[in-house]
Scaffold this active site. Sequence first.
Site, PDB file in Angstrom:
ATOM      1  N   ASN A   9       0.876  -1.172   0.000  1.00  0.00           N
ATOM      2  CA  ASN A   9       0.000   0.000   0.000  1.00  0.00           C
ATOM      3  C   ASN A   9       0.912   1.220   0.000  1.00  0.00           C
ATOM      4  O   ASN A   9       1.445   1.604   1.035  1.00  0.00           O
ATOM      5  CB  ASN A   9      -0.900  -0.014   1.236  1.00  0.00           C
ATOM      6  CG  ASN A   9      -1.859   1.163   1.277  1.00  0.00           C
ATOM      7  OD1 ASN A   9      -1.776   2.087   0.478  1.00  0.00           O
ATOM      8  ND2 ASN A   9      -2.771   1.142   2.229  1.00  0.00           N
ATOM      9  N   ARG A  23      -2.544  -2.128  -3.528  1.00  0.00           N
ATOM     10  CA  ARG A  23      -3.742  -1.312  -3.360  1.00  0.00           C
ATOM     11  C   ARG A  23      -3.641  -0.132  -4.313  1.00  0.00           C
ATOM     12  O   ARG A  23      -2.668   0.626  -4.288  1.00  0.00           O
ATOM     13  CB  ARG A  23      -3.841  -0.792  -1.932  1.00  0.00           C
ATOM     14  CG  ARG A  23      -5.075   0.091  -1.724  1.00  0.00           C
ATOM     15  CD  ARG A  23      -4.971   0.902  -0.455  1.00  0.00           C
ATOM     16  NE  ARG A  23      -6.155   1.726  -0.270  1.00  0.00           N
ATOM     17  CZ  ARG A  23      -6.157   2.916   0.326  1.00  0.00           C
ATOM     18  NH1 ARG A  23      -5.024   3.423   0.776  1.00  0.00           N
ATOM     19  NH2 ARG A  23      -7.263   3.596   0.458  1.00  0.00           N
ATOM     20  N   HIS A  55     -12.684   2.964  -0.197  1.00  0.00           N
ATOM     21  CA  HIS A  55     -12.675   1.957   0.877  1.00  0.00           C
ATOM     22  C   HIS A  55     -13.358   0.662   0.425  1.00  0.00           C
ATOM     23  O   HIS A  55     -13.861  -0.111   1.251  1.00  0.00           O
ATOM     24  CB  HIS A  55     -13.384   2.470   2.152  1.00  0.00           C
ATOM     25  CG  HIS A  55     -12.715   3.620   2.828  1.00  0.00           C
ATOM     26  ND1 HIS A  55     -13.427   4.599   3.484  1.00  0.00           N
ATOM     27  CD2 HIS A  55     -11.404   3.957   2.946  1.00  0.00           C
ATOM     28  CE1 HIS A  55     -12.582   5.491   3.980  1.00  0.00           C
ATOM     29  NE2 HIS A  55     -11.354   5.119   3.660  1.00  0.00           N
ATOM     30  N   ARG A  90     -11.371  15.795   6.840  1.00  0.00           N
ATOM     31  CA  ARG A  90     -12.176  16.154   5.675  1.00  0.00           C
ATOM     32  C   ARG A  90     -13.572  16.571   6.098  1.00  0.00           C
ATOM     33  O   ARG A  90     -14.154  16.020   7.031  1.00  0.00           O
ATOM     34  CB  ARG A  90     -12.270  14.978   4.698  1.00  0.00           C
ATOM     35  CG  ARG A  90     -10.948  14.524   4.123  1.00  0.00           C
ATOM     36  CD  ARG A  90     -11.165  13.391   3.121  1.00  0.00           C
ATOM     37  NE  ARG A  90      -9.907  12.768   2.745  1.00  0.00           N
ATOM     38  CZ  ARG A  90      -9.659  11.466   2.808  1.00  0.00           C
ATOM     39  NH1 ARG A  90     -10.599  10.634   3.241  1.00  0.00           N
ATOM     40  NH2 ARG A  90      -8.491  10.985   2.436  1.00  0.00           N
ATOM     41  N   GLU A 141      -8.197  -5.112   5.224  1.00  0.00           N
ATOM     42  CA  GLU A 141      -8.025  -4.780   3.815  1.00  0.00           C
ATOM     43  C   GLU A 141      -6.838  -5.521   3.202  1.00  0.00           C
ATOM     44  O   GLU A 141      -6.882  -5.900   2.021  1.00  0.00           O
ATOM     45  CB  GLU A 141      -7.862  -3.266   3.668  1.00  0.00           C
ATOM     46  CG  GLU A 141      -9.124  -2.498   4.048  1.00  0.00           C
ATOM     47  CD  GLU A 141      -8.934  -0.994   4.035  1.00  0.00           C
ATOM     48  OE1 GLU A 141      -9.179  -0.391   2.980  1.00  0.00           O
ATOM     49  OE2 GLU A 141      -8.551  -0.438   5.081  1.00  0.00           O
TER      50      GLU A 141
END
Length: 413
Positions: free
Chosen positions: A22, A106, A195, A256, A399
């Site tokens: 990742n 990823r 996601h 965010r 993940e």
Amino acid sequence: MTTPNTEETAAQGKPSRVLVLNSGSSSVKYQLLDMRDRSRLASGLVERIGEETSRLVHTPLSGDGEPREREGRIADHDEALKAAAEELAADGLGLDSPELAAIGHRVVHGGLRFTEPTVITDDVLKEIERLVPVAPLHNPANITGIRTAMALRPDLPQVAVFDTAFHTTMPEYAARYAIDVETADAHRIRRYGFHGTSHAYVSRKAARLLGKEPEDVNVIVLHLGNGASASAVAGGRCVETSMGLTPLEGLVMGTRSGDIDPAVTFHLKRVAGMSADEIDVLLNKRSGLVGLCGDNDMREIRRRIDEGDERAALAFDIYIHRLKKYIGAYTAVLGRVDAVVFTAGVGENSSPVREAAIAGLEELGLVVDADLNAVRSGVPRLISPDYARVAVAVVPTDEELEIANQTFALVDN
């Protein structure tokens, strides 16, 4: 995506290890897994790449399992991956091992073309590069990691697993924004969602927790970390998700803003004289919880609330209000909900967030059992009482395992 027969793979002596990478803009996370039993062999993080204070933390998951650290400048991703490879080799897990079957990457944005894990070719890499304008913070780093890994092991299958892929099943009426169609199509403007590997993994695990098959259940997944997103999953297929063209849309997050009137950007430009880049930084890095109260760590926010901090309390209330809105909206989208599932750092560990998000939703069939909710555990579990019409669950996400599963299934088949 079919799951490989790992017993057959072992019996045939096939390579069974997958390295998951990742690559972020200034970091690389990695895990090495053995797909015969889905066990982790090692994991690590290289952070602050390009700075004088770069750091690598490597954790072997066999033997004493004690983390090893090295500090000092790591100039770029090429050097970072080579350093990670050295640490793996020190444990007898080098990248030159014949047991390594593939490297899974990823990749944040796959657009509409990539709906499944994909073996990376020159054409695939070019398409990922063409998507940089809609993922300028993420895809360039993913591409760098891919190129470096390909240079280290050019003989090995490299597989891209896309954050957006799970959400490509959204119907057109959910994915399109209500703007001029020609303009939207010309510039690839639509809702993609992110996601996706987490939502896919957690929705399947939630079905198993209920004793059912994924195609037989409707679930709302709340992935609550520093980045946060919600999804409505009907029969194993995503039909709605909160993030949009970028990961900015939707829930209140650590830094965010989530949903906001788009005219705010025009107002800031005209009245405050802010540039597009300044507004971008404001909404992505100086908003959300950190913008509301100065902290984006939910543990610290809860501590401040307990001490009577009104600003922290308001930030928490805004966060929860947005969650409730999405739970209600996705209940309407699905029609029938079998479970609401919390996952990721905040979702898995913050009992006050789970309690507050469900409080007052009894008419929707949602109730949390206080004792069950207070339990800390690393396994999937129900936190709703037996009489609840809709289950409320906590399912730890994984993940890396999802990326490894998808990567290995592709190359093994």
